[in-house]
Write a protein that holds these residues in place. Structure first.
Motif, PDB file in Angstrom:
ATOM      1  N   HIS A  91       0.897  -1.330   0.134  1.00  0.00           N
ATOM      2  CA  HIS A  91       0.149   0.056  -0.146  1.00  0.00           C
ATOM      3  C   HIS A  91       0.958   1.271  -0.013  1.00  0.00           C
ATOM      4  CE1 HIS A  91      -3.618  -2.267   1.341  1.00  0.00           C
ATOM      5  NE2 HIS A  91      -2.952  -3.262   1.709  1.00  0.00           N
ATOM      6  N   ASP A  92       0.293   2.380  -0.376  1.00  0.00           N
ATOM      7  CA  ASP A  92       1.053   3.818  -0.156  1.00  0.00           C
ATOM      8  C   ASP A  92       1.366   3.856   1.310  1.00  0.00           C
ATOM      9  OD1 ASP A  92       1.709   6.453  -1.450  1.00  0.00           O
ATOM     10  OD2 ASP A  92       0.621   6.760   0.122  1.00  0.00           O
ATOM     11  N   PRO A  93       2.527   4.186   1.455  1.00  0.00           N
ATOM     12  CA  PRO A  93       3.048   4.489   3.003  1.00  0.00           C
ATOM     13  C   PRO A  93       2.319   5.490   3.727  1.00  0.00           C
ATOM     14  CG  PRO A  93       4.730   5.310   1.292  1.00  0.00           C
ATOM     15  CD  PRO A  93       3.521   4.569   0.447  1.00  0.00           C
ATOM     16  N   THR A  94       1.567   6.411   3.069  1.00  0.00           N
ATOM     17  CA  THR A  94       1.007   7.418   3.961  1.00  0.00           C
ATOM     18  C   THR A  94      -0.483   7.436   3.801  1.00  0.00           C
ATOM     19  OG1 THR A  94       1.338   8.785   2.261  1.00  0.00           O
ATOM     20  CG2 THR A  94       2.962   8.935   3.658  1.00  0.00           C
ATOM     21  N   HIS A  95      -1.157   6.288   3.087  1.00  0.00           N
ATOM     22  CA  HIS A  95      -2.486   6.378   2.785  1.00  0.00           C
ATOM     23  C   HIS A  95      -2.860   4.824   3.137  1.00  0.00           C
ATOM     24  CE1 HIS A  95      -1.658   9.939   0.463  1.00  0.00           C
ATOM     25  NE2 HIS A  95      -2.820  10.379   0.333  1.00  0.00           N
ATOM     26  N   HIS A  96      -3.519   4.673   4.566  1.00  0.00           N
ATOM     27  CA  HIS A  96      -3.815   3.298   4.740  1.00  0.00           C
ATOM     28  C   HIS A  96      -5.225   3.160   5.334  1.00  0.00           C
ATOM     29  CE1 HIS A  96       0.612   1.859   6.245  1.00  0.00           C
ATOM     30  NE2 HIS A  96       0.433   1.943   4.726  1.00  0.00           N
ATOM     31  N   PRO A  97      -6.211   3.388   4.369  1.00  0.00           N
ATOM     32  CA  PRO A  97      -7.579   3.153   4.853  1.00  0.00           C
ATOM     33  C   PRO A  97      -7.795   2.001   5.496  1.00  0.00           C
ATOM     34  CG  PRO A  97      -7.307   3.662   2.314  1.00  0.00           C
ATOM     35  CD  PRO A  97      -5.995   3.324   3.069  1.00  0.00           C
ATOM     36  N   PHE A 122      -7.878   7.230  -0.301  1.00  0.00           N
ATOM     37  CA  PHE A 122      -7.119   6.281  -1.128  1.00  0.00           C
ATOM     38  C   PHE A 122      -6.154   6.562  -2.325  1.00  0.00           C
ATOM     39  CE2 PHE A 122      -6.685   2.851  -4.268  1.00  0.00           C
ATOM     40  CZ  PHE A 122      -5.982   1.737  -3.655  1.00  0.00           C
ATOM     41  N   VAL A 123      -5.042   6.286  -2.337  1.00  0.00           N
ATOM     42  CA  VAL A 123      -4.196   6.360  -3.641  1.00  0.00           C
ATOM     43  C   VAL A 123      -3.293   5.099  -3.263  1.00  0.00           C
ATOM     44  CG1 VAL A 123      -4.057   8.796  -3.696  1.00  0.00           C
ATOM     45  CG2 VAL A 123      -2.187   7.337  -2.472  1.00  0.00           C
ATOM     46  N   SER A 124      -3.123   4.482  -4.620  1.00  0.00           N
ATOM     47  CA  SER A 124      -2.312   3.234  -4.559  1.00  0.00           C
ATOM     48  C   SER A 124      -0.629   3.676  -4.627  1.00  0.00           C
ATOM     49  CB  SER A 124      -2.404   2.701  -6.321  1.00  0.00           C
ATOM     50  OG  SER A 124      -3.694   2.296  -6.345  1.00  0.00           O
TER      51      SER A 124
END
Length: 439
Positions: free
Chosen positions: A334-340, A380-382
């Motif tokens: 996952h993206d390191p700063t976007h963790h839904p 959310f971003v990838s």
């Protein structure tokens, strides 16, 4: 204007009922239509001439309307006094899920096993279909051109996995499945495989005479019921959350706002088929279905092409589809700063390469709806190293020239035969959709 009511865990209970009753897109739209009918909506035919009454814009035609086409449904409610150029607020979703679908010549088998020939639809996690008790459901077309839904919702089929004794490397090297050879389910025993056996069986199941069925659209589904999961039952496991979770929330939101006389927009639900394989069909988001219905609604209310252009220019669509919650065993994907997180509220999906349609102005629309509803939301971003999937969002924006925002609910096990979401996220999404449709 305040929300008519706030949805809670009872909404999630109802979602599980909806999932279990909707093994195919055809069943999903039939169940959606039944709920709309109970809320006062009425079906209109695409082959009829539309006037103000048909479109739901006169006193005698008051109440919501909907159109069914195959596995797609478009529903809308015209508030009293709505002008022909009144913009729309649209909740977009899709009714299809990856699965195994029956081929034109379904009867096959080998070595004393009777099997059903299937084709892979969309991008399923194929291993999740192994060693599951599967039912069979879909649409039968009869000689007179009519259709009949069928649902054999009991253990009928099974795709057996190869025993570890015959594949010693599977645990170390991973399971490798050939789509043609390894996913054909068994459904009985016998060396005498006869053409027509499966369809004859379904005719009998449906109370039809022999030879009445001349066409079919059939698919497999797990017969295991949706269920709450976990110590505190704060999770839900079930099939086809991608994307019947959004379809169900959209129906609930539309029926909640219908009847409001102060709505500044015309609320719409657009649930399409074939998203999982590109949306290019007469019932997909890349087809003319939505645009044609919205245009006909404008013209039936006495509008001109200029009114149509004004209405579309002020329209906003929320493309609601499931997204990825952070996976505890694969957080590095996952993206390191976007963790839904599950139960953290619905997600806003962003991709600067337009795999999602969200931009800054769309984010503001979504944020306003969530604030009004008192619903938290996440972004959310990838991971930059992993291209993301896409949705009906960019297709809708490009085809119709309307502002579109991609949102949804974060889940685990996407495209598995059995997916996992938080028990609170479905009703949080539905409440945000209510606020969005109200304007």
């Amino acid at each position: 204007m305040s929300a008519p009511h706030r949805l809670d865990r009872g909404h999630t209970d109802d979602l599980m009922t909806f999932l279990a009753a909707s093994p195919t897109p055809y069943h999903a739209v039939a169940n959606a239509a039944e709920r709309l009918e109970k809320a006062g909506f009425r079906q209109v035919s695409e082959t009829d001439a539309w006037d103000a009454e048909t479109a739901g814009a006169s006193a005698s035609g008051s109440g919501g309307k909907y159109v069914l086409r195959g596995g797609a449904i478009i529903a809308w409610y015209v508030p009293e006094g709505a002008a022909p150029h009144t913009p729309y607020r649209i909740v977009g979703a899709h009714t299809d899920s990856p699965n195994l679908r029956v081929k034109p010549l379904p009867d096959t088998g080998a070595h004393g096993w009777r099997q059903v020939a299937v084709e892979i639809y969309g991008g399923p996690l194929m291993n999740s279909w192994l060693d599951r008790d599967l039912g069979l459901a879909g649409r039968l077309t009869l000689r007179d051109g009519s259709t009949r839904l069928v649902n054999v919702d009991r253990p009928l089929l099974r795709v057996p996995q190869l025993a570890i004794h015959l594949d010693r490397a599977v645990s170390a090297e991973g399971l490798k499945l050939d789509k043609q050879r390894h996913l054909q389910p068994i459904w009985g025993l016998g060396d005498d495989v006869r053409d027509g056996d499966l369809i004859a069986f379904l005719e009998e199941e449906s109370g039809l005479g022999a030879g009445q069925v001349t066409g079919w659209d059939l698919m497999t589904h797990s017969v295991e019921a949706p269920a709450y999961l976990g110590r505190d039952k704060d999770l839900v496991a079930g099939p086809r959350m991608d994307n019947l979770l959004s379809v169900h929330a959209g129906v609930a939101a539309l029926t909640a706002v219908a009847g409001g006389s102060e709505l500044p927009y015309i609320p719409v639900l657009a649930a399409f088929d074939h998203e999982e394989n590109g949306s290019q069909s007469d019932t997909g988001a890349d087809g003319p279905l939505l645009g044609g219905i919205l245009e006909r609604s404008v013209f039936a209310r006495g509008g001109s092409y200029e009114d149509r252009a004004r209405a579309f220019a002020g329209t906003v669509c929320l493309s609601s589809d499931t997204g990825h919650a952070v996976h505890p065993n694969y957080a590095e994907r996952h993206d390191p700063t976007h963790h839904p997180r599950v139960n953290g509220g619905p997600i806003l999906k962003v991709n600067v390469n337009n795999r999602y349609a969200t931009d800054g102005s769309g984010r503001a629309v979504w944020a306003a709806a969530c604030e009004k509803a008192g619903v938290p939301f996440q972004s959310f971003v990838s991971n930059n190293s992993m291209p993301c999937g896409t949705t009906i969002g960019p297709i809708t924006a490009a085809r119709h020239g309307i502002k579109t925002v991609d949102i949804g609910v974060a889940i685990l096990s996407m495209h598995s035969v059995r997916e996992l979401c938080g028990a609170d996220d479905p009703h949080l999404l539905a409440n945000a959709l209510v606020a969005f449709l109200e304007g």
